[in-house]
Design an enzyme around this catalytic site. Structure first.
Site, PDB file in Angstrom:
ATOM      1  N   PHE A  21       0.827  -1.213   0.000  1.00 45.25           N
ATOM      2  CA  PHE A  21       0.000   0.000   0.000  1.00 45.25           C
ATOM      3  C   PHE A  21       0.867   1.272   0.000  1.00 45.25           C
ATOM      4  O   PHE A  21       0.917   2.020  -0.988  1.00 45.25           O
ATOM      5  CB  PHE A  21      -0.942  -0.077   1.204  1.00 45.25           C
ATOM      6  CG  PHE A  21      -1.584   1.199   1.635  1.00 45.25           C
ATOM      7  CD1 PHE A  21      -2.158   2.068   0.709  1.00 45.25           C
ATOM      8  CD2 PHE A  21      -1.649   1.527   2.993  1.00 45.25           C
ATOM      9  CE1 PHE A  21      -2.770   3.246   1.117  1.00 45.25           C
ATOM     10  CE2 PHE A  21      -2.263   2.703   3.403  1.00 45.25           C
ATOM     11  CZ  PHE A  21      -2.811   3.565   2.471  1.00 45.25           C
ATOM     12  N   TYR A 151       4.587  -6.561  17.449  1.00 47.77           N
ATOM     13  CA  TYR A 151       4.812  -5.684  16.291  1.00 47.77           C
ATOM     14  C   TYR A 151       5.401  -4.338  16.740  1.00 47.77           C
ATOM     15  O   TYR A 151       6.363  -3.838  16.143  1.00 47.77           O
ATOM     16  CB  TYR A 151       3.482  -5.476  15.557  1.00 47.77           C
ATOM     17  CG  TYR A 151       3.486  -4.389  14.513  1.00 47.77           C
ATOM     18  CD1 TYR A 151       4.108  -4.576  13.280  1.00 47.77           C
ATOM     19  CD2 TYR A 151       2.851  -3.164  14.752  1.00 47.77           C
ATOM     20  CE1 TYR A 151       4.102  -3.571  12.315  1.00 47.77           C
ATOM     21  CE2 TYR A 151       2.841  -2.163  13.796  1.00 47.77           C
ATOM     22  CZ  TYR A 151       3.465  -2.368  12.586  1.00 47.77           C
ATOM     23  OH  TYR A 151       3.460  -1.367  11.636  1.00 47.77           O
ATOM     24  N   ASN A 180      -2.231   6.002  11.672  1.00 50.82           N
ATOM     25  CA  ASN A 180      -3.010   5.100  10.810  1.00 50.82           C
ATOM     26  C   ASN A 180      -3.110   5.738   9.430  1.00 50.82           C
ATOM     27  O   ASN A 180      -3.683   6.821   9.299  1.00 50.82           O
ATOM     28  CB  ASN A 180      -4.418   4.898  11.379  1.00 50.82           C
ATOM     29  CG  ASN A 180      -4.465   3.747  12.345  1.00 50.82           C
ATOM     30  OD1 ASN A 180      -3.544   3.583  13.148  1.00 50.82           O
ATOM     31  ND2 ASN A 180      -5.498   2.947  12.276  1.00 50.82           N
ATOM     32  N   GLU A 278      -4.050  -4.366  20.727  1.00 50.75           N
ATOM     33  CA  GLU A 278      -4.466  -3.057  20.222  1.00 50.75           C
ATOM     34  C   GLU A 278      -4.652  -2.070  21.363  1.00 50.75           C
ATOM     35  O   GLU A 278      -5.349  -2.369  22.331  1.00 50.75           O
ATOM     36  CB  GLU A 278      -5.789  -3.186  19.464  1.00 50.75           C
ATOM     37  CG  GLU A 278      -5.661  -4.031  18.214  1.00 50.75           C
ATOM     38  CD  GLU A 278      -6.941  -4.039  17.408  1.00 50.75           C
ATOM     39  OE1 GLU A 278      -8.027  -3.877  17.999  1.00 50.75           O
ATOM     40  OE2 GLU A 278      -6.842  -4.215  16.195  1.00 50.75           O
TER      41      GLU A 278
HETATM   42  N1  LIG Z   1      -0.636   1.181   7.110  1.00 50.66           N
HETATM   43  C1  LIG Z   1      -0.423   1.843   8.246  1.00 50.66           C
HETATM   44  O1  LIG Z   1      -1.339   2.484   8.776  1.00 50.66           O
HETATM   45  C2  LIG Z   1       0.944   1.829   8.889  1.00 50.66           C
HETATM   46  C3  LIG Z   1       1.105   2.461  10.129  1.00 50.66           C
HETATM   47  C4  LIG Z   1       2.357   2.469  10.737  1.00 50.66           C
HETATM   48  C5  LIG Z   1       3.430   1.887  10.088  1.00 50.66           C
HETATM   49  N2  LIG Z   1       3.264   1.261   8.891  1.00 50.66           N
HETATM   50  C6  LIG Z   1       4.422   0.632   8.251  1.00 50.66           C
HETATM   51  O2  LIG Z   1       4.455   1.005   6.887  1.00 50.66           O
HETATM   52  C7  LIG Z   1       4.994  -0.060   6.111  1.00 50.66           C
HETATM   53  C8  LIG Z   1       4.089  -0.377   4.937  1.00 50.66           C
HETATM   54  O3  LIG Z   1       2.807  -0.763   5.414  1.00 50.66           O
HETATM   55  P1  LIG Z   1       1.571  -0.982   4.425  1.00 50.66           P
HETATM   56  O4  LIG Z   1       0.367  -0.528   5.140  1.00 50.66           O
HETATM   57  O5  LIG Z   1       1.889  -0.436   3.103  1.00 50.66           O
HETATM   58  O6  LIG Z   1       1.516  -2.584   4.406  1.00 50.66           O
HETATM   59  P2  LIG Z   1       1.559  -3.586   3.182  1.00 50.66           P
HETATM   60  O7  LIG Z   1       1.363  -4.954   3.766  1.00 50.66           O
HETATM   61  O8  LIG Z   1       0.655  -3.144   2.089  1.00 50.66           O
HETATM   62  O9  LIG Z   1       3.050  -3.426   2.665  1.00 50.66           O
HETATM   63  C9  LIG Z   1       4.142  -4.165   3.158  1.00 50.66           C
HETATM   64  C10 LIG Z   1       4.851  -4.737   1.952  1.00 50.66           C
HETATM   65  O10 LIG Z   1       6.027  -5.428   2.400  1.00 50.66           O
HETATM   66  C11 LIG Z   1       6.097  -6.681   1.767  1.00 50.66           C
HETATM   67  N3  LIG Z   1       6.858  -7.563   2.671  1.00 50.66           N
HETATM   68  C12 LIG Z   1       6.459  -8.017   3.884  1.00 50.66           C
HETATM   69  N4  LIG Z   1       7.441  -8.753   4.427  1.00 50.66           N
HETATM   70  C13 LIG Z   1       8.477  -8.758   3.535  1.00 50.66           C
HETATM   71  C14 LIG Z   1       9.766  -9.349   3.525  1.00 50.66           C
HETATM   72  N5  LIG Z   1      10.203 -10.084   4.562  1.00 50.66           N
HETATM   73  N6  LIG Z   1      10.559  -9.149   2.451  1.00 50.66           N
HETATM   74  C15 LIG Z   1      10.130  -8.393   1.394  1.00 50.66           C
HETATM   75  N7  LIG Z   1       8.918  -7.814   1.360  1.00 50.66           N
HETATM   76  C16 LIG Z   1       8.108  -7.990   2.418  1.00 50.66           C
HETATM   77  C17 LIG Z   1       4.669  -7.113   1.533  1.00 50.66           C
HETATM   78  O11 LIG Z   1       4.516  -8.047   0.468  1.00 50.66           O
HETATM   79  C18 LIG Z   1       4.004  -5.782   1.208  1.00 50.66           C
HETATM   80  O12 LIG Z   1       4.029  -5.496  -0.183  1.00 50.66           O
HETATM   81  C19 LIG Z   1       5.221  -1.216   7.079  1.00 50.66           C
HETATM   82  O13 LIG Z   1       6.594  -1.217   7.435  1.00 50.66           O
HETATM   83  C20 LIG Z   1       4.371  -0.880   8.277  1.00 50.66           C
HETATM   84  O14 LIG Z   1       4.912  -1.408   9.456  1.00 50.66           O
HETATM   85  C21 LIG Z   1       2.037   1.218   8.277  1.00 50.66           C
END
Ligand SMILES: NC(=O)c1ccc[n+]([C@@H]2O[C@H](COP(=O)([O-])OP(=O)(O)OC[C@H]3O[C@@H](n4cnc5c(N)ncnc54)[C@H](O)[C@@H]3O)[C@@H](O)[C@H]2O)c1
Length: 321
Positions: A21, A151, A180, A278
């Site tokens: 995403f 996490y 978020n 959570e």
């Molecule tokens: N979405 C949120 O609200 C939010 C909030 C805080 C932090 N984050 C952080 O932002 C980042 C992206 O989150 P997102 O919402 O886009 O999630 P997402 O699941 O859409 O994206 C994560 C991507 O990483 C890839 N991935 C996972 N493990 C992997 C690995 N070991 N090797 C290679 N690729 C791997 C997945 O296939 C996916 O495409 C994450 O690090 C998450 O912790 C997101």
């Protein structure tokens, strides 16, 4: 520098998690700005369709030895590190997998940065999962770190490694503690991402579930604002840890109600017990990001949710097909 603007200097950039995403939007903004982009993603939760044809793509786990070949072929100067196991409940169920992907995967990536001379890493940390139940709100960067999920622990642990690789090896870093994040391409089939989940459920006539009584709060920022903060981070002069957020609590019920208005539905929620890991309340003080990065969020909740709902109307899978 914002997405879409021409840049003076083309940077070779690696985006881990670029099929997901947030990573895919960062990828797009980097490409639009004229940079060279390589994406590494194991597609565990991401989608190949999110990777641009203008980017080089490697389907690879960041823990895989072959990451070395990606670094030697492309010699990235900067890395946006989004790849992670990002499901709070899965981290509670599978803490070893969570630590392996998030901590060991990040150390492997940092080792590659050190060995191949990458000079900058922008890390997707979390402000929603590391402070624990807050002692004061909005939580600023000096709020005690008391994660209540594996996490939260794994994401925060990486911040320590980043500081060390900066001090010892000169890899400069920006750790952005995301709130978020919501918007187009968020996976509506996952367990996280309540705007995506409610949108798709309401659009397809499924009654959404609110876990808890609807009063749980989060700080919601639209994807475009988050991408802008990340692109500012490509400039290596600012180093450290920064919250991103509005500093405002939004309840689950408000999200439900705003999605419902955007969809034009009159469905009522079902309620189920709240889930382990959570926090009850969180919102983030981002005054430091405003001061040092010149960043503040701009897209209001109802505008952002309306855009997300329009996207899910057109793309019910959560990605372009
Ligand atoms: N979405 C949120 O609200 C939010 C909030 C805080 C932090 N984050 C952080 O932002 C980042 C992206 O989150 P997102 O919402 O886009 O999630 P997402 O699941 O859409 O994206 C994560 C991507 O990483 C890839 N991935 C996972 N493990 C992997 C690995 N070991 N090797 C290679 N690729 C791997 C997945 O296939 C996916 O495409 C994450 O690090 C998450 O912790 C997101």
């Amino acid at each position: 520098m914002a997405g879409g603007e021409e840049v003076d200097e083309v940077v070779r950039v690696l985006v881990t998690g670029g099929a997901g995403f947030i990573g895919s939007h960062i990828q797009d903004a980097l490409l639009d700005a004229g940079h060279e982009v390589v994406v590494v993603d194991d597609l565990s939760t991401g989608h190949r369709e999110n990777v641009s044809e203008r980017a080089r793509f490697y389907q690879l786990d960041i823990r895989d030895e072959r990451l070395r070949e990606v670094f030697s072929s492309h010699e990235p100067e900067a890395v946006f590190h989004l790849a992670a196991q990002m499901d709070v409940r899965r981290s509670v169920r599978e803490p070893i997998y969570d630590a392996q992907a998030n901590i060991l995967g990040s150390i492997h990536l940092l080792e590659m940065c050190r060995m191949h001379g990458a000079r900058r890493i922008v890390y997707a940390s979390t402000g929603g999962a590391i402070y624990g139940e807050p002692e004061h709100l909005p939580a600023d960067e000096n709020h005690p770190i008391n994660p209540i999920s594996q996490y939260g622990i794994s994401k925060h642990t990486v911040e320590h490694y980043l500081r060390l690789y900066w001090q010892n090896h000169g890899v400069s870093y920006l750790a952005l503690r995301f709130p978020n994040v919501y918007g187009p391409r968020q996976d509506p089939h996952g367990e996280a991402g309540v705007v995506a989940i409610f949108s798709l459920q309401m659009l397809t006539g499924i009654q959404p579930v609110i876990f808890g009584d609807g009063s749980k709060t989060r700080d919601y920022v639209f994807i475009k604002d988050i991408v802008r903060a990340n692109l500012i981070g490509l400039d290596g002069t600012v180093v450290g840890v920064y919250n991103l957020g509005w500093g405002t609590e939004v309840t689950d019920f408000t999200i439900f109600d705003t999605v419902r208005a955007a969809v034009g539905s009159n469905v009522e929620p079902r309620y189920a017990p709240r889930r382990l890991g959570e926090v009850e309340r969180i919102c983030l003080d981002a005054r430091r990001a405003k001061q040092d990065l010149g960043w503040t969020p701009e897209i209001a909740l109802d505008t952002g949710i309306a855009r997300a709902v329009e996207y899910y109307r057109a793309n019910p899978h959560g990605f372009h097909v």
